[in-house]
Design a protein around this motif. Structure first.
Motif, PDB file in Angstrom:
ATOM      1  N   GLU A   7       0.826  -1.210   0.000  1.00 10.33           N
ATOM      2  CA  GLU A   7       0.000   0.000   0.000  1.00 10.33           C
ATOM      3  C   GLU A   7       0.856   1.254   0.000  1.00 10.33           C
ATOM      4  N   ASP A   8       1.990   1.215   0.695  1.00 13.16           N
ATOM      5  CA  ASP A   8       2.991   2.286   0.656  1.00 13.16           C
ATOM      6  C   ASP A   8       4.345   1.609   0.753  1.00 13.16           C
ATOM      7  N   VAL A   9       5.087   1.600  -0.347  1.00 16.31           N
ATOM      8  CA  VAL A   9       6.363   0.886  -0.375  1.00 16.31           C
ATOM      9  C   VAL A   9       7.330   1.431   0.668  1.00 16.31           C
ATOM     10  N   CYS A  10       7.161   2.686   1.062  1.00 12.36           N
ATOM     11  CA  CYS A  10       8.062   3.288   2.049  1.00 12.36           C
ATOM     12  C   CYS A  10       7.855   2.730   3.450  1.00 12.36           C
ATOM     13  N   ASP A  11       6.773   2.007   3.675  1.00 11.06           N
ATOM     14  CA  ASP A  11       6.535   1.369   4.963  1.00 11.06           C
ATOM     15  C   ASP A  11       7.356   0.094   5.135  1.00 11.06           C
ATOM     16  N   TYR A  12       8.019  -0.357   4.085  1.00  8.48           N
ATOM     17  CA  TYR A  12       8.758  -1.608   4.102  1.00  8.48           C
ATOM     18  C   TYR A  12      10.223  -1.347   3.744  1.00  8.48           C
ATOM     19  N   PRO A  13      11.126  -1.381   4.710  1.00 10.48           N
ATOM     20  CA  PRO A  13      12.535  -1.095   4.423  1.00 10.48           C
ATOM     21  C   PRO A  13      13.096  -1.923   3.267  1.00 10.48           C
ATOM     22  N   ARG A  14      12.673  -3.170   3.136  1.00 11.28           N
ATOM     23  CA  ARG A  14      13.175  -4.025   2.063  1.00 11.28           C
ATOM     24  C   ARG A  14      12.796  -3.481   0.680  1.00 11.28           C
ATOM     25  N   PHE A  15      11.653  -2.824   0.590  1.00 11.33           N
ATOM     26  CA  PHE A  15      11.159  -2.346  -0.701  1.00 11.33           C
ATOM     27  C   PHE A  15      11.350  -0.846  -0.919  1.00 11.33           C
ATOM     28  N   ALA A  16      11.514  -0.083   0.150  1.00  8.99           N
ATOM     29  CA  ALA A  16      11.608   1.375   0.042  1.00  8.99           C
ATOM     30  C   ALA A  16      12.849   1.836  -0.719  1.00  8.99           C
ATOM     31  N   GLY A  17      13.940   1.055  -0.671  1.00  6.97           N
ATOM     32  CA  GLY A  17      15.170   1.438  -1.350  1.00  6.97           C
ATOM     33  C   GLY A  17      15.252   1.003  -2.795  1.00  6.97           C
ATOM     34  N   ASN A  18      14.188   0.437  -3.326  1.00  5.61           N
ATOM     35  CA  ASN A  18      14.203  -0.037  -4.704  1.00  5.61           C
ATOM     36  C   ASN A  18      14.372   1.134  -5.668  1.00  5.61           C
ATOM     37  N   PRO A  19      15.160   0.970  -6.733  1.00  9.06           N
ATOM     38  CA  PRO A  19      15.401   2.058  -7.683  1.00  9.06           C
ATOM     39  C   PRO A  19      14.134   2.661  -8.300  1.00  9.06           C
ATOM     40  N   VAL A  20      13.033   1.932  -8.368  1.00  9.21           N
ATOM     41  CA  VAL A  20      11.821   2.486  -8.978  1.00  9.21           C
ATOM     42  C   VAL A  20      11.164   3.549  -8.105  1.00  9.21           C
ATOM     43  N   VAL A  21      11.506   3.568  -6.807  1.00  9.94           N
ATOM     44  CA  VAL A  21      10.932   4.580  -5.921  1.00  9.94           C
ATOM     45  C   VAL A  21      11.441   5.960  -6.326  1.00  9.94           C
ATOM     46  N   ASP A  22      12.758   6.095  -6.461  1.00  7.93           N
ATOM     47  CA  ASP A  22      13.333   7.382  -6.857  1.00  7.93           C
ATOM     48  C   ASP A  22      13.274   7.606  -8.366  1.00  7.93           C
ATOM     49  N   GLY A  23      13.518   6.556  -9.140  1.00  8.30           N
ATOM     50  CA  GLY A  23      13.604   6.705 -10.596  1.00  8.30           C
ATOM     51  C   GLY A  23      12.278   6.950 -11.288  1.00  8.30           C
ATOM     52  N   ILE A  24      11.209   6.328 -10.811  1.00  8.10           N
ATOM     53  CA  ILE A  24       9.905   6.458 -11.460  1.00  8.10           C
ATOM     54  C   ILE A  24       8.888   7.093 -10.518  1.00  8.10           C
ATOM     55  N   GLY A  25       9.177   7.085  -9.241  1.00  6.16           N
ATOM     56  CA  GLY A  25       8.262   7.675  -8.272  1.00  6.16           C
ATOM     57  C   GLY A  25       7.201   6.725  -7.760  1.00  6.16           C
ATOM     58  N   ILE A  26       7.459   5.429  -7.839  1.00  9.40           N
ATOM     59  CA  ILE A  26       6.479   4.434  -7.404  1.00  9.40           C
ATOM     60  C   ILE A  26       6.326   4.482  -5.889  1.00  9.40           C
ATOM     61  N   ARG A  27       5.079   4.523  -5.427  1.00 10.07           N
ATOM     62  CA  ARG A  27       4.800   4.508  -3.989  1.00 10.07           C
ATOM     63  C   ARG A  27       3.902   3.347  -3.568  1.00 10.07           C
ATOM     64  N   SER A  28       3.142   2.773  -4.500  1.00  7.71           N
ATOM     65  CA  SER A  28       2.314   1.623  -4.149  1.00  7.71           C
ATOM     66  C   SER A  28       2.340   0.618  -5.292  1.00  7.71           C
ATOM     67  N   TYR A  29       2.172  -0.661  -4.927  1.00  6.77           N
ATOM     68  CA  TYR A  29       2.310  -1.755  -5.895  1.00  6.77           C
ATOM     69  C   TYR A  29       1.292  -2.837  -5.583  1.00  6.77           C
ATOM     70  N   LEU A  30       0.742  -3.392  -6.648  1.00  7.12           N
ATOM     71  CA  LEU A  30      -0.205  -4.494  -6.556  1.00  7.12           C
ATOM     72  C   LEU A  30       0.132  -5.448  -7.693  1.00  7.12           C
ATOM     73  N   GLY A  31       0.597  -6.663  -7.396  1.00  7.49           N
ATOM     74  CA  GLY A  31       1.000  -7.565  -8.457  1.00  7.49           C
ATOM     75  C   GLY A  31       0.708  -9.021  -8.135  1.00  7.49           C
ATOM     76  N   ALA A  32       0.523  -9.817  -9.197  1.00  6.66           N
ATOM     77  CA  ALA A  32       0.258 -11.251  -9.047  1.00  6.66           C
ATOM     78  C   ALA A  32       1.049 -12.013 -10.113  1.00  6.66           C
ATOM     79  N   PRO A  33       1.469 -13.250  -9.789  1.00  8.23           N
ATOM     80  CA  PRO A  33       2.239 -14.046 -10.739  1.00  8.23           C
ATOM     81  C   PRO A  33       1.364 -14.625 -11.850  1.00  8.23           C
TER      82      PRO A  33
END
Length: 194
Positions: free
Chosen positions: A119-145
């Protein structure tokens, strides 16, 4: 652990199925190729964006080396250099539809073989440092395999936003339903077009 940026660790999961998946994608004609037709996958990504009310959505196939956006929906009118989707939508090189394996959250979904809701990638240290946060501005993600009839996870379908989103259970159910629909289409395509 793969280092990224100034002292920020990026934890990308080990993918033990990469070679097998890459072979399957090539057999299905779903890898990055000069004659690849994006139309149906782009239309599906458009539908995902509409259903989830998000500015970005992707149908993402992941081989041994990279991620390939076979389907891509982006917000209209955004033309910044860091905006991966806008560059692809603007008709630039097909190579724009590639992303490194350690960028984004789809590799996590692929290896886990389970849907992921952030819901907010910044709430998760493992995901907050991902390059897409700064590079594309992604803040939330919803995905399925996208797990095909052979049991191989070929890639993902995802929706992302530049603001936090309260996806909840409804969002999780929606993305899983959309992934199942696309897998059904891929399975039928293979059966009928072999």
């Amino acid at each position: 652990m793969i280092p990224y940026g100034a002292g920020r660790p990026l934890l990308t999961p080990v993918d033990r199925e990469g070679a097998r998946r890459g072979s399957r994608l090539r057999r299905l004609g779903l890898g990055e190729r000069a004659d690849f037709s994006f139309d149906s996958f782009d239309a599906f990504a458009d539908r995902v964006a509409e259903v989830t009310a998000t500015p970005f959505s992707m149908v993402n196939f992941i081989d041994e080396n990279r991620q390939f956006f076979a389907g891509l929906h982006t917000p209209a009118g955004i033309r910044t250099g860091a905006d991966l989707g806008a560059a692809a939508a603007a008709g630039s090189s097909r190579s724009i539809r590639r992303l490194a394996r350690d960028h984004g959250y789809c590799p996590h979904v692929l290896v886990r073989r389970k849907a992921l809701v952030l819901e907010d990638v910044c709430d998760y240290p493992r995901f907050a440092g991902n390059p897409v946060v700064d590079g594309i501005g992604i803040r939330s993600y919803l995905g399925a395999p996208l797990i095909d009839r052979t049991g191989i996870a070929l890639g993902t379908v995802c929706a992302v936003d530049t603001v936090p989103r309260p996806w909840g259970r409804a969002g999780l159910d929606t993305i899983k339903l959309l992934a199942g629909e696309l897998v059904g289409h891929l399975d039928r395509r293979e059966i009928f077009h072999g």
